[in-house]
Structures are given as C-alpha cells and as structure tokens.
Motif scaffolding. Structure first.
Motif, PDB file in Angstrom:
ATOM      1  N   GLU A 235       2.449  -8.982  -2.081  1.00 43.10           N
ATOM      2  CA  GLU A 235       1.767  -8.197  -1.053  1.00 43.10           C
ATOM      3  C   GLU A 235       0.751  -7.285  -1.727  1.00 43.10           C
ATOM      4  N   ALA A 236      -0.436  -7.228  -1.176  1.00 45.73           N
ATOM      5  CA  ALA A 236      -1.526  -6.469  -1.798  1.00 45.73           C
ATOM      6  C   ALA A 236      -1.530  -5.005  -1.376  1.00 45.73           C
ATOM      7  N   ARG A 237      -0.410  -4.476  -0.969  1.00 47.26           N
ATOM      8  CA  ARG A 237      -0.330  -3.080  -0.533  1.00 47.26           C
ATOM      9  C   ARG A 237      -0.314  -2.171  -1.761  1.00 47.26           C
ATOM     10  N   PRO A 238      -1.282  -1.246  -1.886  1.00 42.01           N
ATOM     11  CA  PRO A 238      -1.288  -0.359  -3.059  1.00 42.01           C
ATOM     12  C   PRO A 238       0.003   0.447  -3.140  1.00 42.01           C
ATOM     13  N   GLY A 239       0.536   0.547  -4.334  1.00 40.61           N
ATOM     14  CA  GLY A 239       1.774   1.277  -4.508  1.00 40.61           C
ATOM     15  C   GLY A 239       2.365   1.020  -5.875  1.00 40.61           C
ATOM     16  N   VAL A 240       3.640   1.334  -6.021  1.00 40.79           N
ATOM     17  CA  VAL A 240       4.281   1.222  -7.322  1.00 40.79           C
ATOM     18  C   VAL A 240       4.284  -0.216  -7.829  1.00 40.79           C
ATOM     19  N   ALA A 241       4.368  -1.178  -6.919  1.00 45.47           N
ATOM     20  CA  ALA A 241       4.424  -2.586  -7.342  1.00 45.47           C
ATOM     21  C   ALA A 241       3.089  -3.094  -7.872  1.00 45.47           C
ATOM     22  N   THR A 242       1.996  -2.513  -7.427  1.00 48.29           N
ATOM     23  CA  THR A 242       0.662  -2.994  -7.838  1.00 48.29           C
ATOM     24  C   THR A 242      -0.019  -2.038  -8.808  1.00 48.29           C
ATOM     25  N   ALA A 243       0.623  -0.923  -9.116  1.00 49.14           N
ATOM     26  CA  ALA A 243      -0.024   0.120  -9.911  1.00 49.14           C
ATOM     27  C   ALA A 243      -0.163  -0.269 -11.380  1.00 49.14           C
ATOM     28  N   ARG A 244      -1.140   0.357 -12.011  1.00 52.57           N
ATOM     29  CA  ARG A 244      -1.317   0.262 -13.466  1.00 52.57           C
ATOM     30  C   ARG A 244      -0.627   1.461 -14.095  1.00 52.57           C
TER      31      ARG A 244
END
Length: 530
Positions: A235-244
């Motif tokens: 899922e492309a929802r910004p958050g902890v899973a997609t963070a750098r």
C-alpha cells in the motif's frame, strides 16, 4: 525418496524486475547451463552478449496477444512438472519432445507498483500476470526436482550453492524457495482480489485474502518471548512502512505499532493550516498540539503529560526543522517521524545515535479508503478504515448555550485526537493542545476522571496552581451513557463537550449539561478504537 542434489542443466528466465539479471545469467552460462528466455528478458540478455534460447523455439508456438500468450504451453509446464525418474513421465516427455527445466527464474508483472501509482483500471488489469504465477506454481509443486526463484535477492545464494555442489541445487534450498514462491503468488493474488473488491465497493467479499513481503525480521514481538516480523503490503500510504530511516537502531515491534499510531493521528491536521505535533506512548496520544511552528506545537504537546512522553514517539505534520529538533532531543525519545527534515535538523538528531528518524515524503490522507485487519482465534476481522473527519461532520448544538468560536475550534481539535485514543476515550483540550487524556478504560466515567487527573498533574508539573482542565473543552469518542462522565468533566472545569450522541439517555445528559452551563455538540459519528 526425494533426491537431495539436482543438477541444473536448463534454466527458464522471464522477469519483469531485471535487477541483477545479467550477472546471474552470466554465472549460470559460465557453468554451462542452457538459458531459455522470453521477449524482454531475452533482449536484455542479448544486449549483454549472452545467448538465450527463445521460448518460441522451445514451444514451436509464437508469442501473441500482446504477450499474454507465450509461456502457457505444455512444453513449458511439462518441463517444470515432470517428475524425474518417473517412467510414465519420462515416456510422455520423450513422446512429445518435452525438455526438462531445472531452474525457473520469474518475477511478476508489477501489479502492486502500478496500483500504488494510481494507474487507471485498465492499466492495472494489464499488469496482472497470468503465465508467471502459473509457472511459479508448477515449479514450486515440483520442488523435489525443480528450483524456482521469484526474488533477485536469492540470486547470489543460489550461485554460491551451485559452486559448492558442482552445479546442483539442494533439496532444502528447493523447498525454501518453493515456500517463498507460493507466498509470493498468494500475496500477489491477494493484492489483486482486494483491489477488485474495493473497485466493486464490496464491503465483505465472500473470500478475503491478504499478504505481505517481509521488510525485516524483528528481535522479538510485544514481549521478548514472542517472535515477530515486519511485513509490507505494498500500500502506498505514507507512514512507517514506507518511510526512509535516516538513522537510529532497528525499530522494534512496539516502535512500529506506536509510530504508525502517532503518524496517523498527526495526519488529521492539515499542514497548510497549522503545524502539529503528536506524542504517543503505548499506541495512545499522551500529548498533541497545534502551533504557529513545530517548536511551539511540541512544547504545548509535551506540557500535557511530560512523564509519559519520556521514551515516546513524536510525529510531525511538517518538515522537521532545527528549532523543533533541538527541543525534541532534550528528553529521551524513541522515534521521530515526519514528512521530511532540514539538514540542520538531521545533524541535531544525529547527536542521539539511538534515536530513530523516519522520513515519509508525505502524510497519509485521513479521508482515504482502506482496510484494517485484526486476528482472532480461527480467523480475522476486516473492516474499512475509519476515514471520518470532523471537518466533514454535521455538528449539532444540543444545549441551550452554543460553543464560542474558540470553544468550537478546540472541540474539533479534541475530536481529531479522540479518534486515535483507545476506547473509552476522553480528551481535554484548550488553545489547540491536549491538556488531559483518559484512554482504554472499562467505563467512560473512569476515563473522564483520569483525564481530569492528568490535567491537574500537568498543571503541577508546569508550576501552575490551577488545573489545565479549567476552561478546557472535552471530546468523547462515543456517547455518554449516563451524565456521570459529563459531570466529572464539568467538575474539572470544562466548559464545552463534543460527542457522537445517540444514547437512550441523551436527554438526561443534555439536561445535565444545561444545568452546568456547558455547551455541547453532537457529531453523529462514533470513533471507537479498541
């Protein structure tokens, strides 16, 4: 009895992600492995000077229908499914000129990435792979004889194994790769089916699946005796899973859970309107505030509960600047998560080597649709994300006194926060900041009393003689079943209340509010969070 070592004489390569492809194929070719390939993959190999046999040469059937039909052929699937040393299978292969395939290398059309980009429906459909999953499942079923790779990260280990075994794969490796392959196709199909369910507005499809890719194994789960892993759904929802992650040690299970809670809460505050900071401890906001700057918002949020904030998570709705960073690092903090950060801020945070800094590139949309899951024994619950936003609600004043403009602003602020507090939730707020939070209690009146007590403690910590609840407003995530919770708020000094309404005792609660001179508005929307 399965044979341990299986020599690799022929490999079929058909990949969408060509990362490491050429190096891997060259290593195979150097071992004398015959390469068979499909259109784009074969072209990439040819450009690198590697000879690969065209799949059409193997099947004697041309690729057609825009590439939809190329590997769905008995000579491909027969080569993958044939059981070695089985006389009947060997006779069929000989009769139909089917050559064995010992290694399958496939990664799928990028459906998840296409979906994440917001591509139109037809483009998403075209990125649903058919031949790839069919081949993967065939090779995985026959893993006693065939190895299958679906992830470029496995290339290196396989080449090392071929070197150790003079060109063969081990049974244990083939089984491990088969497990990963089946999981990959399951996650792929789950993404497609859930996308279609959402497109069809199917709230409860008769079969629901979900899957994820391991981001990293964790040292342990909520407690040291529990094992855990962090998986990504795509899922492309910004958050902890997609963070750098810019710096800091590995996130723990509890860090991930708390950081997600903090960032989802701070996303309720439009960064174009105000700076906002949320501090979370054990998945509950212990302080939240708006301000002209992040530094101001952080100071106000910290004042709410400076004791609980120690070792907490700090979420920001704007780019982290040096002034805010300087304040945040003054106490022990586990994680800072923000859309971005100035170089000066990054340098300040770097002085705390264990402090994790996560940059997401954006904020999650609080109005976006999505699905939340929760496991139960023997199954799981699935529900649509709580995407109700107080700005979109039809607020109804139900008391004789209407809230003032300042009270109304604080009521909306408090309701944004209450949405992210565990039920029963009571939030006291004043001047765009929480001043007391009561969370997770079995009775609403207890939450009211705890929140009032927190407001008094916060005042004492700030050296004030009067509770911060004096002149504050109160938000409740669900209706007051009785007047006692509301009366506790009034006793603490609150002047206005926001709640969903809908209790059979609403009239009694409204009457109690009127008697105490409180303004009260109903939202008509409940925000339970268990």
């Amino acid at each position: 009895m399965p044979v341990d070592l299986r020599p690799v004489a022929r490999a079929l390569l058909s990949v969408s992600d060509k990362t490491g492809l050429v190096e891997f194929a060259r290593a195979l070719a150097d071992r004398g492995v015959e390469l068979v390939s499909t259109g784009g993959t074969r072209k990439a190999l040819a450009e690198a000077g590697l000879a690969a046999r065209d799949i059409a040469d193997l099947t004697h059937f041309p690729e057609m229908m825009d590439g939809r039909l190329k590997t769905l052929h008995p000579k491909v699937h027969g080569g993958l499914l044939a059981v070695r040393e089985n006389p009947e299978h060997e006779a069929a292969m000989l009769a139909h000129d089917i050559a064995p395939i010992d290694l399958l290398v496939v990664n799928l059309y990028p459906f998840e990435a296409t979906l994440a980009k917001g591509a139109p429906f037809d483009q998403c459909v075209e990125n649903i792979d058919i031949g790839g999953p069919a081949m993967i499942r065939a090779a995985s079923k026959n893993h006693d004889d065939v190895a299958v790779i679906v992830d470029p990260q496995d290339y290196g280990a396989l080449i090392e194994e071929l070197a150790e075994t003079q060109g063969a794969t081990r049974l244990a490796t083939r089984r491990r790769l088969a497990q990963k392959a089946f999981a990959r196709t399951a996650a792929y199909d789950a993404a497609i089916s859930n996308w279609l369910a959402q497109a069809l507005d199917e709230a409860a499809p008769p079969v629901r699946a979900f899957g994820g890719r391991l981001a990293e194994p964790m040292r342990y789960g909520e407690n040291p005796h529990q094992s855990a892993g962090f998986y990504l759904t795509g899922e492309a929802r910004p958050g902890v899973a997609t963070a750098r992650q810019v710096q800091g040690k590995q996130l723990s299970y509890n860090n991930v859970n708390d950081t997600d809670a903090a960032f989802e809460c701070v996303a309720e505050f439009d960064p174009a309107r105000t700076a906002a900071v949320v501090i979370v401890k054990h998945a509950n906001p212990c302080g939240a505030a708006e301000g002209a700057t992040l530094e101001e918002a952080y100071r106000k949020a910290l004042r709410c509960d400076p004791v609980s904030a120690f070792g907490g998570i700090v979420a920001l709705n704007r780019r982290l600047d040096a002034q805010a960073a300087q304040e945040i690092v003054k106490i022990f903090t586990e994680v800072i998560i923000a859309p971005d950060a100035d170089e000066a801020a990054i340098s300040i945070v770097a002085g705390k080597k264990n402090l994790r800094l996560l940059l997401t590139g954006g904020l999650p949309d609080p109005r976006a649709r999505g699905v939340n899951y929760r496991s139960v024994s023997g199954g799981f619950l699935a529900q649509s994300r709580d995407n109700a936003v107080v700005d979109d609600m039809n607020l109804q004043t139900v008391t004789k006194r209407a809230p003032s403009a300042q009270e109304l602003a604080d009521l909306k602020f408090a309701y944004r926060v209450a949405k992210h507090v565990k039920s029963n939730a009571i939030v006291y707020a004043k001047d765009g900041a929480t001043v007391g939070v009561g969370a997770g209690q079995m009775s609403r009146v207890d939450s009211s009393r705890i929140a009032a007590h927190k407001a008094l403690e916060a005042a004492q910590a700030a050296g004030l003689s009067e509770s911060l609840a004096k002149g504050a407003v109160v938000a409740s995530d669900a209706f007051f079943p009785f007047a006692d919770g509301l009366l506790a708020a009034a006793q603490a000094g609150a002047t206005a209340v926001i709640q969903p309404g809908g209790s059979v005792n609403d009239k009694d609660v409204i009457a109690a509010a009127d008697e105490k001179g409180l303004a009260m508005v109903f939202t008509g929307v409940r925000h339970f969070r268990h």
